[in-house]
Design an enzyme around this catalytic site. Structure first.
Site, short mmCIF file in Angstrom:
data_model
loop_
_atom_site.label_atom_id
_atom_site.label_comp_id
_atom_site.label_asym_id
_atom_site.label_seq_id
_atom_site.Cartn_x
_atom_site.Cartn_y
_atom_site.Cartn_z
N ARG A 81 -1.32 -1.37 -11.17
CA ARG A 81 -0.08 -2.14 -11.10
C ARG A 81 0.01 -3.06 -9.89
NH1 ARG A 81 0.75 2.01 -14.26
NH2 ARG A 81 -0.49 3.01 -12.66
N THR A 82 -0.26 -2.51 -8.69
CA THR A 82 -0.06 -3.32 -7.48
C THR A 82 -0.99 -4.53 -7.51
OG1 THR A 82 0.47 -1.28 -6.31
CG2 THR A 82 0.10 -3.23 -4.97
N LYS A 110 -22.44 -3.33 2.88
CA LYS A 110 -23.50 -3.60 3.85
C LYS A 110 -23.05 -3.22 5.26
CE LYS A 110 -25.06 -7.65 1.25
NZ LYS A 110 -25.12 -9.11 1.32
N HIS A 159 3.81 1.84 1.83
CA HIS A 159 3.59 0.98 0.66
C HIS A 159 4.86 0.13 0.52
CE1 HIS A 159 2.23 -0.52 -3.06
NE2 HIS A 159 1.90 0.59 -3.69
C1 NCD Z 1 1.14 4.51 -5.81
C2 NCD Z 1 0.19 4.31 -4.65
O1 NCD Z 1 -0.86 3.68 -4.78
O2 NCD Z 1 0.56 4.77 -3.56
N1 NCD Z 1 0.83 3.68 -6.90
C3 NCD Z 1 1.34 2.42 -6.94
O3 NCD Z 1 1.03 1.57 -6.14
N2 NCD Z 1 2.24 2.16 -7.90
C4 NCD Z 1 1.37 5.92 -6.17
C5 NCD Z 1 0.21 6.79 -6.50
O4 NCD Z 1 -0.95 6.39 -6.49
O5 NCD Z 1 0.47 7.96 -6.82
#
Ligand code: NCD
Length: 332
Positions: A81-82, A110, A159
């Site tokens: 998703r991100t 490398k 995040h």
């Molecule tokens: C999350 C992450 O990467 O921290 N995923 C996301 O970006 N939607 C949550 C997860 O990986 O559990």
């Protein structure tokens, strides 16, 4: 693997708060490293721009606000998703992307350091989006970057763009952000999304409940911040006592990749499972959230419940990222 000596260096500065100017609400040319940079005003600005992005996508599918701009999408950890919502956001605004999702095919294998990789990508691009397994990696990278850098997850750290889309979804679904009872349940120790979300919700009048097994408790650093900001909170092992009174239940995946001992993960991986029986005890207007991917923690039978907000979160992520890209690159 990247050269670790580049990562163990002291992180000098905490992320700067966004400057109050009259242009792009302070976002222009800035890094987005932590939710600590935000206040209620500039969050509201991003949410209103995201509203416009949503109607723009629904009506026209695209715009050419970022025509000629290039985004470097640099992912040292898996992402669906991100990574793809940043790309889609850039493409819908008329920009282009260079994506390195498979760092094993890049010079990282490398032995190239993170600073050198960042310097390389930004010599071709206007903005870098970075996901990295080490906490603090985005701050470190930003010290070397001359162009804006967005943290798309730094290990167990933060995040920030996920927390922005989470709060946008809460406001969208519940119509308010103050006076809510919010429970976070699951892996609160390693789940970076709940670290950012707790900090950001502390800008609002929130009652927190942190529900986890003892081994996966919210880090003291975050609990101390909540305490210092004067918000009421409870630490619980079970959601049962509060399920009937909360407005938001935010569930996280047990973060398998952060465990040193796989047997410990096996013990904890299905500690909590949200199913229809639990949802039946929740308020009619409670929302169930999850950053996704979900593994064991929400049964698929819950997906059709209108209170399940995780697919709305996922879509909102693109509008929030469109708003951020437009603001940081100066055309919002
Ligand atoms: C999350 C992450 O990467 O921290 N995923 C996301 O970006 N939607 C949550 C997860 O990986 O559990």
């Amino acid at each position: 693997m990247i050269a670790t000596d580049a990562l163990t260096g002291q992180i000098k500065a905490a992320p700067r708060a966004l400057p109050a100017d009259n242009f792009s609400n302070g976002f222009y040319g800035q890094d987005i490293l932590s939710v600590k940079q935000f206040n209620r005003d500039n969050l509201n600005y991003i949410y209103r721009v995201a509203d416009e992005m949503r109607s723009l996508v629904k009506r026209f599918g695209k715009a050419n606000l970022l025509d000629g701009k290039i985004l470097a999408n640099l992912f040292y950890e898996p992402s669906t998703r991100t990574s793809s919502s940043f790309q889609a956001a850039m493409l819908r605004l008329g920009g282009r992307c260079i994506s390195i999702n498979e760092v094993r095919y890049s010079s990282v294998t490398k032995g190239e350091s993170l600073p050198d990789t960042i310097r390389t990508m930004e010599s071709y691009c206007d903005l870098t989006v970075l996901r990295h397994p080490e906490k603090g990696a985005a701050e470190l990278a930003a010290r070397y970057a001359r162009k804006p850098l967005i943290n798309a997850g730094d290990g167990v750290g933060e995040h920030p763009t996920q927390a922005l889309l989470d709060i946008y979804t809460i406001e969208d679904d519940l119509g308010r952000l103050d006076g809510l009872k919010v429970a976070m349940m699951g892996d609160l120790k390693y789940g970076r999304t709940v670290h950012s979300l707790t900090r950001l919700l502390s800008l609002y009048n929130t009652q927190f409940y942190f529900v986890s097994p003892e081994q996966l408790q919210m880090p003291d650093e975050i609990l101390d911040e909540v305490r210092a900001s004067g918000h009421p909170f409870e630490v619980l092992r079970d959601v049962q006592p509060i399920i009937g009174e909360i407005d938001v239940l935010y569930v996280t995946r047990v973060q398998k990749e952060r465990f040193e001992d796989p047997t410990e993960y096996e013990k904890l991986k299905d500690f909590y499972i949200v199913d229809q029986a639990l949802m039946a005890q929740a308020k009619a207007d409670m929302i169930l959230m999850h950053p996704l991917p979900r593994v064991y923690e929400i049964a698929m039978e819950v997906d059709d419940d209108p209170r399940a907000a995780y697919f709305r979160q996922m879509e909102n992520g693109m509008y929030i990222r469109m708003a951020l890209l437009a603001a940081v690159l100066g055309k919002a």
